[in-house]
Design a protein around this motif. Structure first.
Motif, mmCIF file in Angstrom:
data_model
loop_
_atom_site.group_PDB
_atom_site.id
_atom_site.type_symbol
_atom_site.label_atom_id
_atom_site.label_comp_id
_atom_site.label_asym_id
_atom_site.label_seq_id
_atom_site.Cartn_x
_atom_site.Cartn_y
_atom_site.Cartn_z
ATOM 1 N N THR A 247 1.179 -1.073 0.151
ATOM 2 C CA THR A 247 0.493 0.127 -0.147
ATOM 3 C C THR A 247 0.874 1.223 -0.522
ATOM 4 O OG1 THR A 247 -0.077 0.135 2.412
ATOM 5 C CG2 THR A 247 -1.672 -1.373 1.429
ATOM 6 N N ASP A 248 -0.230 2.501 0.025
ATOM 7 C CA ASP A 248 0.294 3.912 -0.450
ATOM 8 C C ASP A 248 2.070 4.015 1.134
ATOM 9 O OD1 ASP A 248 0.803 4.677 -2.536
ATOM 10 O OD2 ASP A 248 -1.346 5.358 -2.415
ATOM 11 N N ALA A 249 1.351 3.694 1.848
ATOM 12 C CA ALA A 249 1.425 3.518 3.500
ATOM 13 C C ALA A 249 3.066 2.462 3.664
ATOM 14 C CB ALA A 249 0.329 2.672 4.894
ATOM 15 N N SER A 250 3.143 1.218 3.169
ATOM 16 C CA SER A 250 3.511 0.149 3.485
ATOM 17 C C SER A 250 4.844 0.746 2.519
ATOM 18 C CB SER A 250 3.396 -1.145 3.048
ATOM 19 O OG SER A 250 3.174 -0.896 1.750
ATOM 20 N N MET A 251 4.548 1.609 1.179
ATOM 21 C CA MET A 251 5.829 1.885 0.369
ATOM 22 C C MET A 251 6.201 3.481 0.962
ATOM 23 S SD MET A 251 5.528 -0.348 -2.494
ATOM 24 C CE MET A 251 5.555 0.063 -3.525
ATOM 25 N N ASN A 252 5.739 3.407 2.244
ATOM 26 C CA ASN A 252 6.494 5.462 2.433
ATOM 27 C C ASN A 252 7.221 4.855 3.615
ATOM 28 O OD1 ASN A 252 5.056 7.215 1.037
ATOM 29 N ND2 ASN A 252 3.179 7.285 2.330
ATOM 30 N N ALA A 253 6.682 3.655 4.349
ATOM 31 C CA ALA A 253 7.688 3.666 5.544
ATOM 32 C C ALA A 253 8.981 3.103 4.826
ATOM 33 C CB ALA A 253 6.745 2.002 5.792
ATOM 34 N N LEU A 254 9.121 2.401 3.362
ATOM 35 C CA LEU A 254 10.630 2.216 2.536
ATOM 36 C C LEU A 254 10.920 2.918 1.929
ATOM 37 C CD1 LEU A 254 9.180 -0.972 0.915
ATOM 38 C CD2 LEU A 254 10.499 -1.187 3.421
ATOM 39 N N ARG A 255 10.651 4.803 2.370
ATOM 40 C CA ARG A 255 11.714 5.544 1.686
ATOM 41 C C ARG A 255 12.774 6.588 2.673
ATOM 42 N NH1 ARG A 255 11.295 6.300 -2.888
ATOM 43 N NH2 ARG A 255 12.457 8.104 -2.452
ATOM 44 N N LEU A 256 12.365 5.820 4.204
ATOM 45 C CA LEU A 256 13.690 6.150 5.161
ATOM 46 C C LEU A 256 14.717 5.317 5.347
ATOM 47 C CD1 LEU A 256 11.414 8.165 7.880
ATOM 48 C CD2 LEU A 256 12.773 9.237 6.175
ATOM 49 N N PRO A 257 14.184 4.056 5.535
ATOM 50 C CA PRO A 257 16.090 3.573 5.643
ATOM 51 C C PRO A 257 16.143 3.109 4.655
ATOM 52 C CG PRO A 257 13.442 1.940 6.473
ATOM 53 C CD PRO A 257 13.356 3.167 5.294
ATOM 54 N N GLY A 258 17.947 2.707 5.141
ATOM 55 C CA GLY A 258 19.250 3.212 3.515
ATOM 56 C C GLY A 258 19.439 1.294 4.233
ATOM 57 N N ASP A 259 20.394 1.250 4.324
ATOM 58 C CA ASP A 259 21.429 -0.549 4.298
ATOM 59 C C ASP A 259 22.176 0.181 5.713
ATOM 60 O OD1 ASP A 259 23.007 -2.395 4.560
ATOM 61 O OD2 ASP A 259 23.511 -2.196 2.617
ATOM 62 N N GLU A 260 21.737 -0.475 6.839
ATOM 63 C CA GLU A 260 22.372 0.040 8.455
ATOM 64 C C GLU A 260 23.808 -0.715 8.193
ATOM 65 O OE1 GLU A 260 21.960 -0.505 13.503
ATOM 66 O OE2 GLU A 260 19.745 -1.729 11.946
ATOM 67 N N LEU A 261 24.270 -1.396 7.890
ATOM 68 C CA LEU A 261 25.607 -2.301 7.748
ATOM 69 C C LEU A 261 26.718 -1.763 7.031
ATOM 70 C CD1 LEU A 261 27.653 -4.479 9.208
ATOM 71 C CD2 LEU A 261 26.323 -5.749 6.894
ATOM 72 N N ALA A 262 26.479 -1.168 5.944
ATOM 73 C CA ALA A 262 27.076 -0.835 4.727
ATOM 74 C C ALA A 262 27.541 0.666 4.913
ATOM 75 C CB ALA A 262 26.543 -0.833 3.855
ATOM 76 N N ASP A 263 26.132 1.220 5.518
ATOM 77 C CA ASP A 263 26.049 2.711 5.658
ATOM 78 C C ASP A 263 26.422 3.319 7.314
ATOM 79 O OD1 ASP A 263 24.408 3.070 4.253
ATOM 80 O OD2 ASP A 263 22.347 3.738 5.415
ATOM 81 N N ALA A 264 27.134 2.064 8.110
ATOM 82 C CA ALA A 264 28.305 2.762 8.983
ATOM 83 C C ALA A 264 29.271 2.146 9.385
ATOM 84 C CB ALA A 264 27.509 1.192 10.438
ATOM 85 N N VAL A 265 29.648 1.273 7.702
ATOM 86 C CA VAL A 265 30.887 1.109 7.232
ATOM 87 C C VAL A 265 31.467 2.214 6.718
ATOM 88 C CG1 VAL A 265 32.595 -0.344 5.848
ATOM 89 C CG2 VAL A 265 30.980 -1.425 7.214
ATOM 90 N N VAL A 266 30.813 3.273 5.961
ATOM 91 C CA VAL A 266 30.939 4.431 4.914
ATOM 92 C C VAL A 266 31.095 5.559 5.928
ATOM 93 C CG1 VAL A 266 30.203 5.486 3.134
ATOM 94 C CG2 VAL A 266 30.170 2.832 2.883
ATOM 95 N N ALA A 267 30.047 5.858 7.331
ATOM 96 C CA ALA A 267 30.219 6.410 7.496
ATOM 97 C C ALA A 267 31.420 6.453 8.343
ATOM 98 C CB ALA A 267 29.302 6.697 8.911
ATOM 99 N N THR A 268 32.282 5.421 8.835
ATOM 100 C CA THR A 268 33.364 5.017 10.151
ATOM 101 C C THR A 268 34.713 5.515 8.909
ATOM 102 O OG1 THR A 268 32.062 3.583 11.543
ATOM 103 C CG2 THR A 268 34.950 4.109 11.150
ATOM 104 N N LEU A 269 34.813 4.746 7.434
ATOM 105 C CA LEU A 269 36.250 5.249 6.979
ATOM 106 C C LEU A 269 35.883 6.382 6.949
ATOM 107 C CD1 LEU A 269 35.205 1.899 3.781
ATOM 108 C CD2 LEU A 269 36.943 2.953 6.358
#
Length: 387
Positions: A4-26
């Motif tokens: 639904t639009d609501a369930s799709m909207n909920a997917l617009r904020l999360p990225g990739d927690e694991l990879a994002d943390a690695v890149v931020a640290t680098l």
């Protein structure tokens, strides 16, 4: 799973927690350049990690060095045979349907335009083609293969783009969502799986249901390895149809960036086509595969070859009939398809191996089937009705 639009909207904020943390640290530690240099020596499964690799990167590479434990290897083998049987057609669908579909989503086109290096379609297509070829090798998940390291690097590449765009004024997160968010990652997975199958069906390629479903399954595995949330990702082509229909209804529209990227893509393939007489077939195939509305939004030129493109499925159907009934014909056409794919990829890469490095800055302009019988032919899931 229902979308639904609501369930799709909920997917617009999360990225990739694991990879994002690695890149931020680098980036925080100023180790991106060092990481990219050392990672050029990590290109095959089982190769020892180089000395001096940042600890956070070493931990990431070890944690992502194996495929998901739920992989069905029988399905993956079916997918590989499907790719061998249809490699040139899959390359055509990726080039003339999947990529333009990305461009018809304005925020995706904007992101691709802003990302340094992705502004050039030859690099983008070379990376995509090389990645797909790596995936469909018989030893893709064994020692010595190149697929898993490529997937690990692509995942970090996506995280680096999120890192840059979320920290620079050129990207409006409130309006556009997180760059390469979960909804867009799943959408991309649909473009490279279900949309490819749709395009093959439109081209009148003979596909078994088993082969088509296995190909879709292989891209589910890819999605998991690229950080896609499997609880939100469609588990079947039928669920994929529901997701893709709603995703496109929510987002597709004309944009200046989309038209610009499409023009670059058309120019690229017109250079690949020998001479100039057949150049219009590039635009004609794009228009045939994505439809007039999307083609007009992307400013794909109309030519006299548009009618020629409509005849292509008939010609391909004849060749597919030969392949179905003649073992020698099947071998010859598969071999020709393989050689065509190799030629196209070598033209795009110019013989180089694409390394998927983490960009340290973004574009300055923005300031930022095989042995499977092809009976019971696959038919696309029916379109869904928008809520």
């Amino acid at each position: 799973m229902s979308y639904t639009d609501a369930s799709m909207n909920a997917l617009r904020l999360p990225g990739d927690e694991l990879a994002d943390a690695v890149v931020a640290t680098l980036f925080e530690r100023g180790e991106v350049g060092k990481f990219n240099t050392l990672m050029r020596y990590v290109s095959t499964v089982g190769a020892p990690l180089p000395d001096g690799l940042p600890d956070v990167a070493r931990d990431y590479l070890q944690a992502t060095s194996t495929p998901p434990d739920w992989v069905d290897w029988g399905e993956m083998e079916k997918a590989r045979l499907f790719f061998i049987d249809n490699n040139v057609h899959i390359s055509t669908a990726l080039s003339f349907a999947s990529m333009p579909a990305c461009y018809v989503v304005p925020h995706v086109a904007k992101l691709l335009s802003m990302a340094h290096g992705l502004n050039y379609p030859s690099k983008r297509m070379a990376e995509t083609g090389q990645f797909t070829v790596y995936l469909m090798q018989p030893d893709a998940f064994e020692a010595g293969s190149r697929f898993i390291p490529a997937a690990q690097k692509v995942r970090l590449l996506h995280a680096s783009i999120r890192h840059h765009l979320k920290r620079e004024s050129g990207w409006d997160t409130a309006a556009l969502g997180t760059p390469i968010c979960q909804e867009d990652m799943i959408g991309g997975q649909m473009f490279f799986s279900l949309l490819v199958l749709d395009s093959l069906h439109r081209l009148n390629i003979h596909m078994s249901t088993e082969g088509a479903e296995a190909y879709y399954y292989a891209w589910r595995v890819v999605g998991a390895m690229l950080g896609v949330d499997q609880d939100a990702s469609p588990a079947s082509p039928e669920e994929a149809r529901e997701f893709l229909d709603l995703y496109m209804i929510r987002h597709m529209a004309p944009s200046e960036e989309g038209a610009h990227l499409t023009r670059q893509l058309v120019d690229l393939y017109e250079e690949v086509v020998p001479g100039t007489f057949f150049d219009p077939i590039v635009s004609a195939l794009i228009r045939y595969l994505i439809g007039d509305t999307c083609a007009d939004w992307l400013q794909v030129p109309r030519t006299a070859w548009d009618n020629v493109a409509k005849v292509v499925p008939t010609l391909l159907g004849v060749l597919e009939g030969i392949e179905d009934h003649s073992p020698f014909g099947a071998w010859a056409l598969d071999r020709l398809g393989h050689l065509t794919t190799v030629f196209e990829l070598s033209t795009l890469t110019r013989g180089r191996v694409m390394h998927y490095a983490i960009p340290e800055q973004l574009k300055k302009d923005f300031g930022v089937g095989g042995n499977v019988p092809r009976t019971h032919r696959w038919a696309p899931p029916a379109p869904t009705v928008a809520p």
